[in-house]
Structure formats: C-alpha cells, structure tokens
Design an enzyme around this catalytic site. Sequence first.
Site, PDB file in Angstrom:
ATOM      1  N   GLU A 166      32.191  44.162  36.728  1.00 11.72           N
ATOM      2  CA  GLU A 166      33.189  45.185  37.041  1.00 11.72           C
ATOM      3  C   GLU A 166      33.517  46.079  35.850  1.00 11.72           C
ATOM      4  O   GLU A 166      34.656  46.132  35.376  1.00 11.72           O
ATOM      5  CB  GLU A 166      34.472  44.533  37.567  1.00 11.72           C
ATOM      6  CG  GLU A 166      34.285  43.743  38.834  1.00 11.72           C
ATOM      7  CD  GLU A 166      35.594  43.188  39.405  1.00 11.72           C
ATOM      8  OE1 GLU A 166      35.571  42.764  40.576  1.00 11.72           O
ATOM      9  OE2 GLU A 166      36.624  43.191  38.689  1.00 11.72           O
ATOM     10  N   GLU A 364      31.445  38.311  44.319  1.00  8.96           N
ATOM     11  CA  GLU A 364      32.826  37.852  44.480  1.00  8.96           C
ATOM     12  C   GLU A 364      33.344  38.317  45.834  1.00  8.96           C
ATOM     13  O   GLU A 364      33.107  39.453  46.238  1.00  8.96           O
ATOM     14  CB  GLU A 364      33.770  38.425  43.404  1.00  8.96           C
ATOM     15  CG  GLU A 364      33.567  37.898  42.013  1.00  8.96           C
ATOM     16  CD  GLU A 364      34.540  38.532  41.022  1.00  8.96           C
ATOM     17  OE1 GLU A 364      35.643  38.974  41.447  1.00  8.96           O
ATOM     18  OE2 GLU A 364      34.199  38.596  39.831  1.00  8.96           O
TER      19      GLU A 364
END
Length: 460
Positions: A166, A364
Amino acid sequence: MANKTFPEGFLWGAASSATQTEGAAEAGGKAKNIWDYWFEIEPERFYQGVGPAVASDYYHRYKQDIQRMKDINMNSFRTSLSWARLMPDGEHVSHDAVTFYNSMIDEMLAQGIKPIMNLYHFDMPLHLQQMDGWENRAVVDQFQQYAQTAFDLFGDRVKLWTTFNEPIVPVEMGYVNDYHYPCVFDMKRAVVVAYQSMLASAKAIQAYRSSNQDGEIGIILNLTPSYPRSDSEEDVRAAHIADLFFNRSFLDPSVLGHYPEDLIDLLRTHQMLPAVHEDDAALLRENTVDFLGVNYYQPRRIKQKETPIADEASIMPEHFFDPYIWPERRMNPYRGWEIYEKGLYDIAINLKENYGNIPWYVAENGMGVADEERFMDGSGMIQDDYRIEFYEEHLKWLHQAIEEGANCFGYHVWTFIDNWSWLNGYKNRYGFYRVDLDTQDRLLKKSGLWFKDVARNNGL
C-alpha cells in the site's frame, strides 16, 4: 464437497507486517523506525497509549503461531521484513535479525506454508526519515541495497516477494493528512514521495532480476474502485480523477511501466510534477511486476466538487471531488467503512480487461470490530459470524470473477492473529485468533474454524 471450488493450488492464508506483530522493538540491536520514534514523542496520539514495543510478540512466539496457522489449514502467509531490524545502521546486517528471519522462514516451510515476503510496510527507519525519507533519492538507492541484501539472504527459500504494501498510504496519511509520521500537509511533497516510492519499487525489481533469482516479485496495492454518483459528465470526471490519484498512480507504473497521461497533465497544470531524471522512464518501463497483491476493504463513492478550489497554493486531492454517500450502503460502524463485496469482482474484471490479466491474489480483505468480548461464548470462543459473512460474500464475488477468467491465485485475510494497528492500537480486531494483551494468550475464534474448512475444501 465445496460447491464453489477455487483453482488447484489456490493460496489460502493471511497477511501481517513486521511492526504490527513482531514487538521486540529493541531486541537484537534493532534500530528505531518512525513508529517507535513517534510513539516515544507523542504517545497520546495512540489509542489507549499502546505503541509497537510488544505488539503481538510474534518475534518470540513465531513457532507456536506458525503451528496455529497450520492448525487452520493455511498454506501461505505474507509478512514483511523490518528494514530497521535487518540493517540497523543502513549498511551492516544484524546477525540476530538474520537468525530470526531464517528460523521463521524455515519453520513456515517445514509446516508446508508458503512465505510471501514484503520489503516495506510503512516502517521507514528513523535515520532515513531524518534524511527526508522517500523525498530523498539517496534513500531510494538505500532501499535497493536493502532489497538486494534480503534477496541474497533469503531468496533461496522465499520465492514470492513484494516490494511495497500500500504505497499510497504513507503518501495519503503522512503527507496530506496527519495519521502517519511525518504529518506533513503538502501535496507537492506527497507527489514526490509517491513518485520516488515507485522508483524504489522498480529498483528493487531490477536488483531481484539482475541477481538471477528464480522466484517472482510483485507489489501490493490497496485498490479502491471509484464509483460516480451518476452518469453525468461531472460525476464521471470526478470519479476518474479520484481513480487517477488513489489507484492508477501506482497501478499503472507497476504493471504497465508508465503513468497515465491525464494524471501527468493534471499535475502539470497545477505545478505539482516531481523532478524527473533522464533514466527514470526506462527504469519504470523495464521493471514492471510479475504479479499483484490486491488489498480490498471498501469502495470510494464520488460526486463532482460542489465548492470551487479557493487556494491554488494548497491543492489537495479532495479539491477535485467530493465523497458521496450511497443511500443503499451497508457499513462497518467500527471502522466507518462501507461493505461492498462486488467491489472485489469489479477490481478483478478491471485487471483482466485493462492490465493484461496479470496474475494477482487478494493480499488483504478483512473486517475490524471493536469490543469483540461481547460475542464470546462460555468456552471463551468469539462467535464472529459477522466476519464469516463478510468473507463468504467477498469470496462468492471473487469466485464469479475467476469463473469469468480473472487470473487470481489466492485469498489472504487481514489477519491471522489480532495485531497492533498504528494509531488505532488494538481498538479494532481482525484476527482468526484473539490476542489477550495482558497474557499474550491466543484464542481461536469461530471464523478460524470456518476458514479451516474453507481451506481444506478449497472453496465454499
């Protein structure tokens, strides 16, 4: 037998990170990272005053925890190396860190659990942040050196690597908000951090391939589909700009090797382009990823900007669009996030149609809930049916996408055991196992039993 079976060899597992689980913040000569330092100087910013010093104590309990992974049929696990632990001074390798990571990797392999190792998860070593972090090209070069060191040490056993988790988050939270250190409010500096993070990723990929490793290397991006309020030109344009900023600014250079022209034009119009070196374009073009990890939690709903930009000197992403509340939305009230399972399907189809159907996996997906003790039964097991429902609905949409040709090879949840979550500490819990912060005991939740069956059956 499962009636929604996933492809043979599908990866069923969970994700985590070094800073959020390891604890042992000073063990083995580990240097401070930005989280250690920030908690030291502003502990009041952290929920209930809980910092990263102990976390889930994975550093000392990894063997038992890896056995717990095996107990619920996980066949893969993604975590990260701590840059500050492995190379405390940025140059020399810590013997203690090498011993720990070697033992962890070997234990995972012995239990039949494939390691996916990530190099950077929000945890800049403090001494490098004091050199301005990703704003400094010298730090980009140091990241390549760190990556090469990791590949040399562990690449004989780790065959799936990722450069960043991220990368938009440190940009968004640390340079246009104050939820991550260094708490800067400067869009132009944010653009530099974003751009040079991508250069660092490309340099790590370059190092991996030049050292004749025989695995694959990718990147993990949190992709948030941007849905316009309506089909109006203004709403669609606003959603497109949100997509450029929050998705394509990392997705396009990682997979396609270049930035979208309309993003470049937008930044140029507002005098926000970063300094570009002559060989940058070739570096990005020649070092694209082998695969993607995709983190998905919530969509982004957008409408046209209703109030004009007042100050060109302090432009931020939200100056180009407004958030839109969809009347039909369902919410996770603990995180303030919309639950929209079809978003995962839309991501899959986008990757198939616009990004060469690159191999990818769900890196995720999870549901954080506060005060889970409310749902504990007499045996001490948390009856987290809400989490099971969340996973099942996302997996149904993912299965449909795979049936339609999406090239997805795995599904990882966030997370295996409850872990420390930055400023939020342990406010919201995500794990298959509950962690008692007083004793560090692990207690299996109902969702862990559910996952055990799903992984065994390779489907729902």
